[in-house]
Design a protein around this motif. Structure first.
Motif, short mmCIF file in Angstrom:
data_model
loop_
_atom_site.label_atom_id
_atom_site.label_comp_id
_atom_site.label_asym_id
_atom_site.label_seq_id
_atom_site.Cartn_x
_atom_site.Cartn_y
_atom_site.Cartn_z
N UNK A 82 0.81 -1.22 0.00
CA UNK A 82 0.00 0.00 0.00
C UNK A 82 0.84 1.26 0.00
N UNK A 83 0.24 2.34 -0.50
CA UNK A 83 0.92 3.63 -0.54
C UNK A 83 1.34 4.07 0.86
N UNK A 84 2.59 4.51 0.98
CA UNK A 84 3.10 5.00 2.25
C UNK A 84 3.52 3.94 3.24
N UNK A 85 3.47 2.67 2.87
CA UNK A 85 3.84 1.60 3.79
C UNK A 85 5.36 1.49 3.92
N UNK A 86 5.80 0.90 5.03
CA UNK A 86 7.22 0.64 5.25
C UNK A 86 7.37 -0.85 5.53
N UNK A 87 8.03 -1.56 4.63
CA UNK A 87 8.16 -3.01 4.73
C UNK A 87 9.58 -3.35 5.13
N UNK A 88 9.71 -4.11 6.23
CA UNK A 88 11.02 -4.41 6.79
C UNK A 88 11.31 -5.91 6.89
N UNK A 89 10.31 -6.75 6.61
CA UNK A 89 10.48 -8.21 6.69
C UNK A 89 9.88 -8.89 5.48
N UNK A 90 10.20 -10.17 5.33
CA UNK A 90 9.72 -10.94 4.18
C UNK A 90 8.20 -10.95 4.12
N UNK A 91 7.68 -10.97 2.90
CA UNK A 91 6.24 -11.05 2.67
C UNK A 91 5.98 -12.22 1.74
N UNK A 92 5.11 -13.17 2.12
CA UNK A 92 4.81 -14.30 1.24
C UNK A 92 3.98 -13.86 0.03
N UNK A 93 3.84 -14.74 -0.93
CA UNK A 93 3.10 -14.43 -2.15
C UNK A 93 1.62 -14.22 -1.87
N UNK A 94 0.97 -13.49 -2.78
CA UNK A 94 -0.49 -13.30 -2.76
C UNK A 94 -0.98 -12.61 -1.50
N UNK A 135 0.05 -5.70 1.85
CA UNK A 135 0.75 -5.14 3.02
C UNK A 135 0.39 -3.67 3.13
N UNK A 136 0.01 -3.24 4.34
CA UNK A 136 -0.29 -1.83 4.59
C UNK A 136 0.29 -1.41 5.93
N UNK A 137 0.52 -0.11 6.10
CA UNK A 137 0.87 0.43 7.40
C UNK A 137 2.35 0.67 7.62
N UNK A 138 2.63 1.28 8.80
CA UNK A 138 4.00 1.55 9.25
C UNK A 138 4.13 1.04 10.69
N UNK A 139 4.90 0.00 10.92
CA UNK A 139 5.50 -0.88 9.91
C UNK A 139 4.43 -1.69 9.20
N UNK A 140 4.75 -2.19 8.01
CA UNK A 140 3.76 -2.88 7.19
C UNK A 140 3.21 -4.13 7.86
N UNK A 141 1.91 -4.33 7.70
CA UNK A 141 1.24 -5.53 8.22
C UNK A 141 0.53 -6.23 7.08
#
Length: 254
Positions: free
Chosen positions: A145-157, A160-166
């Protein structure tokens, strides 16, 4: 290189309704121009030519506002929409048909050597202003999502939104790749669930206070499971709120 450039050119007509003709796309789309410069720079970088690839990449940055290190690996059919302020680091890897909006950073988190930038799978959408940092893996078909901050692995499909991304799962729902702003608000959902819980507890306290004032000292009453005054619908509602809250905490720090 030529096939990748053709794929980059064609994908613009598929994903941007403002693209009207090939002349406009070729001369007025900085994302395409930045990729054209980068693919040439990356080839020079891969054969070990010093200085020249970095010089060309800086010239491209001056013209387009998009900074891509010559060492970055970018698949075919990638579309950088608008693109101003996009930064892609040296060891970043971007899969085929990714969609990247303005202000995105695919960066590192320190001065470590080796692989220090993210790897994006295929058909990944990174919304405007999002930051994906560190040597992490982003799976296929992920929406950030716009403005999100992703710091860890994300599985397929996943989305992710938020800070930190969820992570917000959207299994079974087709997501338009351009809808990087129409995403669920996980923080608001959890806050609403907590407020509902507080209101329910306050109501129970008021009921107990009114009983005490009208009937004297309270006598505790123990209900059996069958005699409980809590209806099935209320119990199920509480369970759903608990599940939403737990999922929020389980996804913290993605």
């Amino acid at each position: 290189m030529l096939s990748a450039l053709l794929a980059d050119f064609r994908i613009i007509f598929e994903r941007d309704p403002a693209a009207r003709n090939w002349l406009e796309v070729l001369f007025c789309y900085p994302g395409l121009q930045a990729l054209l410069f980068h693919r040439f720079c990356h080839w020079l970088y891969s054969v070990g030519l010093p200085f020249i690839p970095r010089l060309i990449s800086q010239f491209s940055r001056f013209l387009t506002g998009i900074e891509i290190h010559p060492g970055a690996t970018i698949g075919q059919g990638v579309f950088i929409d608008h693109g101003m302020g996009v930064v892609i680091g040296e060891t970043a890897i971007i899969g085929n048909y990714a969609l990247i909006y303005q202000g995105v950073t695919l960066g590192g988190t320190g001065k470590e050597c080796g692989k220090r930038h993210p790897t994006l799978g295929e058909n990944v959408v990174v919304g405007a202003g999002a930051k994906v940092l560190g040597n992490i893996q982003i799976g296929n078909n992920v929406r950030i999502g716009a403005g999100s901050v992703v710091l860890r692995d994300v599985p397929s499909d996943c989305t992710v939104v938020g800070i930190p991304g969820r992570i917000i799962y959207r299994s079974g729902v087709r997501v338009d790749p351009l809808e990087h702003g129409s995403l669920p608000d996980s923080e608001a959902t959890v806050i609403r669930a907590l407020v509902d819980r507080i209101e329910a507890l306050e109501q129970q306290l008021q009921d107990l206070a009114s009983q005490k004032s009208s009937r004297g000292p309270l006598i505790p009453v123990v209900y059996t499971e069958q005699e409980s005054p809590i209806t099935t619908s209320v119990a199920e509602s509480c369970h759903l709120r608990d599940k939403v809250i737990q999922q929020f905490f389980d996804g913290a720090g993605i």
